[in-house]
Design an enzyme around this catalytic site. Structure first.
Site, PDB file in Angstrom:
ATOM      1  N   HIS A 486       0.832  -1.207   0.000  1.00 32.30           N
ATOM      2  CA  HIS A 486       0.000   0.000   0.000  1.00 32.30           C
ATOM      3  C   HIS A 486       0.873   1.267   0.000  1.00 32.30           C
ATOM      4  O   HIS A 486       0.755   2.125  -0.879  1.00 32.30           O
ATOM      5  CB  HIS A 486      -0.916  -0.038   1.232  1.00 32.30           C
ATOM      6  N   GLU A 487       1.748   1.359   0.978  1.00 29.80           N
ATOM      7  CA  GLU A 487       2.569   2.573   1.092  1.00 29.80           C
ATOM      8  C   GLU A 487       3.502   2.705  -0.101  1.00 29.80           C
ATOM      9  O   GLU A 487       3.787   3.806  -0.564  1.00 29.80           O
ATOM     10  CB  GLU A 487       3.365   2.577   2.409  1.00 29.80           C
ATOM     11  N   HIS A 490       1.712   4.465  -2.866  1.00 33.69           N
ATOM     12  CA  HIS A 490       1.752   5.932  -2.735  1.00 33.69           C
ATOM     13  C   HIS A 490       3.092   6.465  -3.245  1.00 33.69           C
ATOM     14  O   HIS A 490       3.152   7.480  -3.931  1.00 33.69           O
ATOM     15  CB  HIS A 490       1.612   6.334  -1.266  1.00 33.69           C
ATOM     16  N   HIS A 493       3.299   6.637  -6.945  1.00 31.56           N
ATOM     17  CA  HIS A 493       2.512   7.777  -7.428  1.00 31.56           C
ATOM     18  C   HIS A 493       3.370   9.051  -7.419  1.00 31.56           C
ATOM     19  O   HIS A 493       3.364   9.832  -8.360  1.00 31.56           O
ATOM     20  CB  HIS A 493       1.286   7.926  -6.518  1.00 31.56           C
TER      21      HIS A 493
HETATM   22 ZN   LIG Z   1      -2.875   5.241   1.952  1.00 29.88          ZN
END
Ligand SMILES: [Zn+2]
Length: 691
Positions: A486-487, A490, A493
């Site tokens: 998940h991290e 980010h 991105h």
């Molecule tokens: Zn998040």
């Protein structure tokens, strides 16, 4: 302000000190911060100078004779304050991940100063006039698409910051922002203090009943670290209290530690957050009213994909009804197990993890401890790097030559398929007393273009994962593995962002799409087989274990969805208040949960007093964002399922249409450009077994 002056003059008298690193060009590779040279006494003088430098830049811009253009106004404004960005890029990161009493006390001065500084820019009439002039005359300026979107976002930011208000209201807005910066900082500090201050100390081995060896040895290590040799210590850090709840047969001790967890900052002591919450809510509402909105949520959501509170409630309630029904069925299953063991008690919230784990073992033959052996940190890192290599051609190389803020931090250089430099990513994996709980991804420096030169990004992801113990490496839970993906999503991105301008972000309810979509790869059986390997034998995770993991993945989804959705509704209920005076936090929370029918056996994922997302972070009227983004990520991942997991055309399209765009396009437009249509909620419901 008197305090500030004394503090600064005290710093300035240190004439023999070496040069303040913030005030020179960084000479490190890639211009990363020289963490080894930066000392606490460097922050305030650099920030002070940064404030005056930025104000001077703005004043010069406003005073110039040239008529406003995109370049001399919008771009100049976005690039102003470089020194402050350098200070922020280090200070805010340390404040969250490696704080100390000294850093906390600097923050108490610096954070409100920064809020006042930012307000003074937002409320600068001359600057706004120039921004407005560019906005009003944009037709004549031949702007490209990215410039048009950025201009609109900046113009709205000024208006939403109060630029159109009269002088008296502007002053009040500035006061509110300053006060809120202090209150939210204190909220987080109180949580950290309460998290660190509690220990469940066990001195009799019999009280460890049910706990697996790894959990015992981690607790013994924690005891030694506290000078309690020969005992066992459990704390309110997740890698400690969650396994305790899962395995401890001592019901009274489960109750004790769980109660300590959910009573954090609600004990009426100096770290109590009740008064802070009341004041935060009242000030947010007052600010929204001054700006012409009837609630804080209406103010916040105007800039989100969701647009208005009704749309958020609609999504949450669509999920809530089936999730609650499923959670009740799960609770019944657990009560039956208790009864069959002649337990003679009612399932309580501190029993949930224990019986969920027992059912996982009994019904799905899945043991979380057994699973951990296939998810050593080193192997998970390797596997994730392989996934992003297959998707985007990236490679990550350790750069142990780069300075770090703590010896545990691991810096990597991220390279494109052709070997060109993309950026630097720091990873910080384990809990420490100076680190806030949770996991997050942040930027030390954001990608942008300056004077025609591409400035590359420096990312940081911070987690609180299980530590290595004794002779065992860090063995992650499957949840922790998902969090890492998940991290990392980010971070991707930020690394891929190709937009030219700083400070042009995406909506919070879109920003979890790039992160959550990565979790789909982590959990996919075909991908699991490529990375999940036993840390001792190297044996690939057996098909049988994957099948169990899949079968069990729908189990406890009632609980997971209910605790999350309850917290999201609590957030919305607080921030749709039209009168926030005299809120009694406990009573409000109880009434809110009663209204939606939350069962006693489950508490919201975050209770008000430690709900950092909404009272200390940027997620007020925004905790729903994870669910909103999940609608997008489940639908988006189907594009890979429909082709193949590493389909190059789909991956390239996802990179180009979603990950590279930054905030340079409207969010739904980006999504439709990728997927060809707006998303539907069905894949989310199916994913959670709720349809
Ligand atoms: Zn998040």
């Amino acid at each position: 302000m008197a305090v500030v002056t004394i503090f600064l003059s005290a710093c300035n008298t240190e004439k023999t000190e070496p040069m303040n690193p913030f005030l020179t060009e960084y000479t490190t590779p890639f211009g990363v911060p020289p963490f080894d040279l930066i000392k606490n006494e460097h922050f305030m003088p650099a920030a002070e100078l940064g404030f005056s430098e930025q104000l001077a830049e703005i004043e010069a811009m406003v005073a110039q004779a040239d008529p406003p253009t995109f370049e001399n106004t919008i771009e100049a404004y976005l690039l102003s304050g470089e020194l402050l960005r350098k200070v922020d890029g280090v200070f805010r990161k340390l404040l969250s991940a490696e704080t100390s009493d000294e850093i906390d006390s600097i923050a108490r001065i610096l954070v409100p100063m920064k809020a006042v500084h930012n307000s003074s820019i937002m409320l600068n009439a001359g600057l706004f006039q120039r921004v407005k002039s560019v906005f009003d005359n944009q037709e004549t300026m031949n702007l490209n698409g990215e410039q048009t979107v950025s201009l609109e976002k900046i113009y709205k930011r000024f208006v939403r910051g109060g630029a159109n208000l009269d002088e008296q209201d502007k002053l009040r807005i500035s006061e509110i922002n300053e006060r809120l910066s202090t209150l939210t900082l204190e909220f987080g500090n109180n949580n950290l203090a309460e998290t660190n201050s509690y220990q469940l100390i066990i001195d009799k081995e019999v009280d460890l009943a049910g706990l697996p060896e790894s959990v015992r040895s981690a607790a013994a290590d924690a005891a030694s670290a506290s000078g309690l040799e020969g005992k066992w210590v459990f704390t309110l850090h997740k890698p400690s209290w969650i396994p305790f709840l899962q395995y401890s047969e001592k019901r009274d001790l489960r109750e004790e530690i769980y109660t300590a967890m959910f009573m954090r900052s609600n004990l009426g002591n100096e770290y109590d957050n009740n008064d802070l919450i009341k004041e935060i809510l009242a000030l947010r509402l007052e600010r929204a009213n001054l700006l012409g909105y009837d609630t804080h949520a209406a103010y916040v959501l105007e800039e989100r994909m969701a647009k208005e509170p009704a749309n958020v409630y609609e999504l949450l309630m669509k999920v809530w009804e089936p999730a609650l029904a499923m959670a009740k069925a799960e609770a019944d299953m657990m009560q039956k197990m208790i009864d069959s063991e002649n337990g003679d008690f009612q399932l309580a919230s501190w029993d949930w993890w224990y019986y969920a784990e027992k059912i996982r073992v009994e019904k799905y033959a899945l043991n979380e401890e057994e699973l951990r052996a296939y998810f050593s940190l080193e192997i998970v890192i390797e596997g994730l790097f392989d996934v992003v290599n297959k998707l985007y051609g990236l490679t990550l190389e350790p750069r142990n030559d780069l300075p770090v803020y703590h010896e545990e931090v691991m810096p990597f250089e991220v390279k494109e398929a052709d070997g060109s430099h993309l950026g630097i990513l720091y990873m910080d994996f384990h809990p420490r007393p100076g680190k806030r709980s949770g996991a997050w991804s942040t930027g030390i420096r954001t990608a942008h273009v300056k004077g025609g030169e591409q400035i590359t990004p420096l990312g940081l992801i911070v987690m609180n994962f299980t530590r290595p113990t004794g002779d065992k490496p860090a063995l992650l839970s499957f949840d922790e593995t998902l969090t890492f993906y998940h991290e990392f999503g980010h971070a991707l991105h930020s690394l891929f962002k190709k937009s030219h301008y700083l400070k042009i972000g995406v909506a919070t309810d879109f920003v979890e799409l790039p992160s959550q979509i990565m979790e789909n790869w982590a959990a996919h059986p075909d991908v699991l087989k490529t990375y999940a390997k036993h840390y001792e034998t190297g044996e690939v995770i057996p098909d049988e274990l994957i099948a169990k993991l899949e079968a069990a993945s729908k189990f406890n989804q009632g609980f997971v969805t209910v605790e999350y959705t309850a917290a999201s509704i609590l957030d919305m209920d607080y921030h749709t208040l039209k009168d926030a005076s005299g809120v009694n936090v406990t009573a409000f929370e109880d009434a809110s949960m009663k209204r939606i029918g939350l069962i006693d056996e489950i508490i919201p994922r975050y209770k008000s007093n430690y709900f950092q997302h909404i009272f200390a972070g940027g997620y007020s009227a925004g905790y729903y964002s994870y669910m909103w983004s999940e609608v997008l990520d489940k639908d988006a991942f189907n594009a890979f399922v429909e082709t193949s997991l590493f389909d190059q055309t789909t991956a390239t399209s996802f990179r180009e249409n979603i990950l590279e765009k930054g905030g340079s396009l409207e969010e739904m437009e980006m999504y439709v450009n990728f997927r060809g249509a707006e998303p539907t909620i069905q894949p989310l419901l199916k994913g959670r077994g709720l349809n």
